[in-house]
Design a protein around this motif. Structure first.
Motif, PDB file in Angstrom:
ATOM      1  N   ASP A 132      52.111 -28.379 -56.533  1.00 26.95           N
ATOM      2  CA  ASP A 132      52.126 -27.634 -57.799  1.00 26.95           C
ATOM      3  C   ASP A 132      52.383 -28.529 -59.010  1.00 26.95           C
ATOM      4  O   ASP A 132      52.309 -28.074 -60.156  1.00 26.95           O
ATOM      5  CB  ASP A 132      53.169 -26.518 -57.750  1.00 26.95           C
ATOM      6  N   ILE A 133      52.663 -29.825 -58.775  1.00 26.37           N
ATOM      7  CA  ILE A 133      52.858 -30.764 -59.884  1.00 26.37           C
ATOM      8  C   ILE A 133      51.509 -31.397 -60.194  1.00 26.37           C
ATOM      9  O   ILE A 133      50.923 -32.091 -59.373  1.00 26.37           O
ATOM     10  CB  ILE A 133      53.895 -31.844 -59.525  1.00 26.37           C
ATOM     11  N   THR A 134      51.014 -31.152 -61.404  1.00 26.56           N
ATOM     12  CA  THR A 134      49.681 -31.636 -61.765  1.00 26.56           C
ATOM     13  C   THR A 134      49.694 -32.721 -62.828  1.00 26.56           C
ATOM     14  O   THR A 134      48.662 -33.327 -63.108  1.00 26.56           O
ATOM     15  CB  THR A 134      48.815 -30.462 -62.263  1.00 26.56           C
ATOM     16  N   GLY A 135      50.853 -32.979 -63.440  1.00 30.92           N
ATOM     17  CA  GLY A 135      50.930 -33.997 -64.468  1.00 30.92           C
ATOM     18  C   GLY A 135      52.357 -34.358 -64.798  1.00 30.92           C
ATOM     19  O   GLY A 135      53.302 -33.706 -64.326  1.00 30.92           O
ATOM     20  N   PRO A 136      52.564 -35.384 -65.613  1.00 26.74           N
ATOM     21  CA  PRO A 136      53.917 -35.848 -65.931  1.00 26.74           C
ATOM     22  C   PRO A 136      54.770 -34.803 -66.636  1.00 26.74           C
ATOM     23  O   PRO A 136      55.995 -34.816 -66.501  1.00 26.74           O
ATOM     24  CB  PRO A 136      53.676 -37.067 -66.817  1.00 26.74           C
ATOM     25  N   GLY A 165      56.762 -40.668 -71.622  1.00 25.77           N
ATOM     26  CA  GLY A 165      57.846 -40.067 -72.390  1.00 25.77           C
ATOM     27  C   GLY A 165      59.013 -39.547 -71.590  1.00 25.77           C
ATOM     28  O   GLY A 165      59.818 -38.769 -72.099  1.00 25.77           O
ATOM     29  N   LEU A 166      59.151 -40.006 -70.357  1.00 22.48           N
ATOM     30  CA  LEU A 166      60.235 -39.552 -69.484  1.00 22.48           C
ATOM     31  C   LEU A 166      61.181 -40.714 -69.208  1.00 22.48           C
ATOM     32  O   LEU A 166      60.762 -41.760 -68.708  1.00 22.48           O
ATOM     33  CB  LEU A 166      59.674 -38.994 -68.173  1.00 22.48           C
ATOM     34  N   ASN A 167      62.455 -40.538 -69.528  1.00 27.37           N
ATOM     35  CA  ASN A 167      63.439 -41.605 -69.383  1.00 27.37           C
ATOM     36  C   ASN A 167      64.239 -41.468 -68.096  1.00 27.37           C
ATOM     37  O   ASN A 167      64.493 -40.359 -67.614  1.00 27.37           O
ATOM     38  CB  ASN A 167      64.395 -41.609 -70.587  1.00 27.37           C
ATOM     39  N   THR A 168      64.651 -42.610 -67.560  1.00 23.42           N
ATOM     40  CA  THR A 168      65.464 -42.639 -66.346  1.00 23.42           C
ATOM     41  C   THR A 168      66.593 -43.634 -66.535  1.00 23.42           C
ATOM     42  O   THR A 168      66.542 -44.496 -67.420  1.00 23.42           O
ATOM     43  CB  THR A 168      64.628 -43.062 -65.122  1.00 23.42           C
ATOM     44  N   THR A 169      67.623 -43.539 -65.700  1.00 26.38           N
ATOM     45  CA  THR A 169      68.714 -44.509 -65.715  1.00 26.38           C
ATOM     46  C   THR A 169      68.893 -45.091 -64.327  1.00 26.38           C
ATOM     47  O   THR A 169      68.483 -44.495 -63.323  1.00 26.38           O
ATOM     48  CB  THR A 169      70.043 -43.862 -66.153  1.00 26.38           C
ATOM     49  N   LYS A 170      69.529 -46.262 -64.275  1.00 27.48           N
ATOM     50  CA  LYS A 170      69.786 -46.899 -62.983  1.00 27.48           C
ATOM     51  C   LYS A 170      70.704 -46.057 -62.102  1.00 27.48           C
ATOM     52  O   LYS A 170      70.668 -46.144 -60.878  1.00 27.48           O
ATOM     53  CB  LYS A 170      70.393 -48.287 -63.201  1.00 27.48           C
ATOM     54  N   GLU A 171      71.523 -45.222 -62.748  1.00 28.85           N
ATOM     55  CA  GLU A 171      72.487 -44.394 -62.008  1.00 28.85           C
ATOM     56  C   GLU A 171      71.867 -43.097 -61.507  1.00 28.85           C
ATOM     57  O   GLU A 171      72.528 -42.306 -60.842  1.00 28.85           O
ATOM     58  CB  GLU A 171      73.683 -44.074 -62.897  1.00 28.85           C
TER      59      GLU A 171
END
Length: 348
Positions: A132-136, A165-171
């Protein structure tokens, strides 16, 4: 006596802290004279992207080239960072590994401890998600797995997310929770619904598809000509200086292994599937392997431009400080082997 080859599956390697050259290479290797026995401790992963060392070991290409005075101790890892720990602690002398951990090892030793002496494979990695995931835009708030923090697929995932445009962290925080875990565990977690997708190498991407996922990103589509280094051969500088003849013969065995893989894909797949089954406890499905094989290219060129771009990607997602990669490649022995075979030399 035939060359001794011992395949040792290592679930985890705990090494000395990666603190400078003093921690690199383990106990000193004695430079060998003619006929002196040498042990080559070689690392690789139980992945299709590491078909080169698997075939090289199982079909005796390495043994035949290394000769009777060189014994191979083979050790396997789940992802690059733990292979780097093993290289720095002296548990291995050389390892097949992805580009981002290669760069990390270079940086941590200030360019002293390691050298890339050959490429091995391109391709064979994908971002697989729930149907159901078709894009970012639908990924925000989802849980996504990668093999290990800072490994090649982990960097590819974080960089692709940042581009969208999606941010992530090492934690594990940010717009998306990234959960580094063993590839086999990722398949189980996806099947139970504990994660929503993963960026992984083959055969695990195909296993996720079989478990009901779909490919959102084939990593080949992100690189010029579809080529990017996914596996190269990294050698301890100390071992390279002490035993250049051994390293050259290892490379010669690799070139023959890749020739065999490209000329005999069906038999190569059978060899790799059986070896992965021995190491992981689960033999990959033959059809899945055949499909995944189409995403892979086995070659001796390390595709240096993609390693440099990967380092820049790691910098942009906060997993790497700026690093000068001048000197990371030493392709002298590879080019000697290729020249002797009448093949074109590789340039970086």
């Amino acid at each position: 006596m035939r060359t001794l080859i011992r395949a040792v599956a290592v679930a985890a390697v705990t090494g000395a802290a990666l603190t400078g050259l003093a921690a690199c290479g383990g106990s000193p290797q004695k430079a060998s004279g003619a006929g002196d026995p040498v042990t080559l401790r070689l690392g690789y992963f139980p992945n299709l992207t590491h078909a080169t060392p698997i075939v090289g070991i199982k079909k005796n290409f390495y043994a035949d080239k290394l000769g009777r005075n060189v014994a191979i101790e083979a050790k396997t890892f789940n992802a690059g960072p733990e292979a780097v720990e093993a290289l720095f602690s002296g548990a291995v002398d050389a390892t097949y590994i992805g580009p981002n951990p290669t760069v990390n090892a270079w940086q941590k030793s200030k360019g002293q401890a390691v050298r890339v002496v050959a490429g091995a494979a391109s391709g064979g990695a994908a971002f697989v998600v729930k149907p159901d995931i078709t894009g970012p835009e639908q990924l925000k708030g989802k849980k996504i797995a990668s093999p290990q923090l800072g490994n090649t697929q982990d960097v590819a995932l974080r960089y692709w997310l940042k581009q969208h445009g999606l941010n992530t962290t090492k934690e594990g925080g940010g717009d998306i929770t990234i959960l580094p875990q063993a590839n086999a565990d990722t398949v189980t977690a996806f099947g139970t619904g504990a994660i929503d997708g993963a960026w992984v190498p083959e055969p695990f991407a195909s296993r996720l598809v079989k478990a009901g996922g779909k490919v959102l990103v084939d990593e080949r589509d992100l690189w010029p000509g579809g080529k990017f280094v996914v596996t190269n051969l990294l050698v301890s500088t100390k071992f390279l200086k002490a035993h250049p003849d051994v390293v050259k013969n290892l490379i010669a065995g690799q070139v023959e292994a890749n020739d065999f893989i490209n000329a005999n894909p069906v038999e190569a797949q059978q060899v790799v599937n059986a070896a992965i089954g021995e190491l992981s406890g689960k033999v990959p499905d033959a059809k899945q392997t055949a499909d995944a094989w189409k995403t892979l290219t086995f070659l001796n060129d390390p595709i240096a431009s993609s390693l440099r771009d990967g380092a820049r990607h790691a910098e942009e997602v906060g997993l790497l400080q700026p690093v000068d990669l001048t000197g990371i490649y030493d392709l002298t022995l590879l080019n000697e082997v290729l020249k002797a075979r009448g093949a074109p030399e590789v340039k970086v």
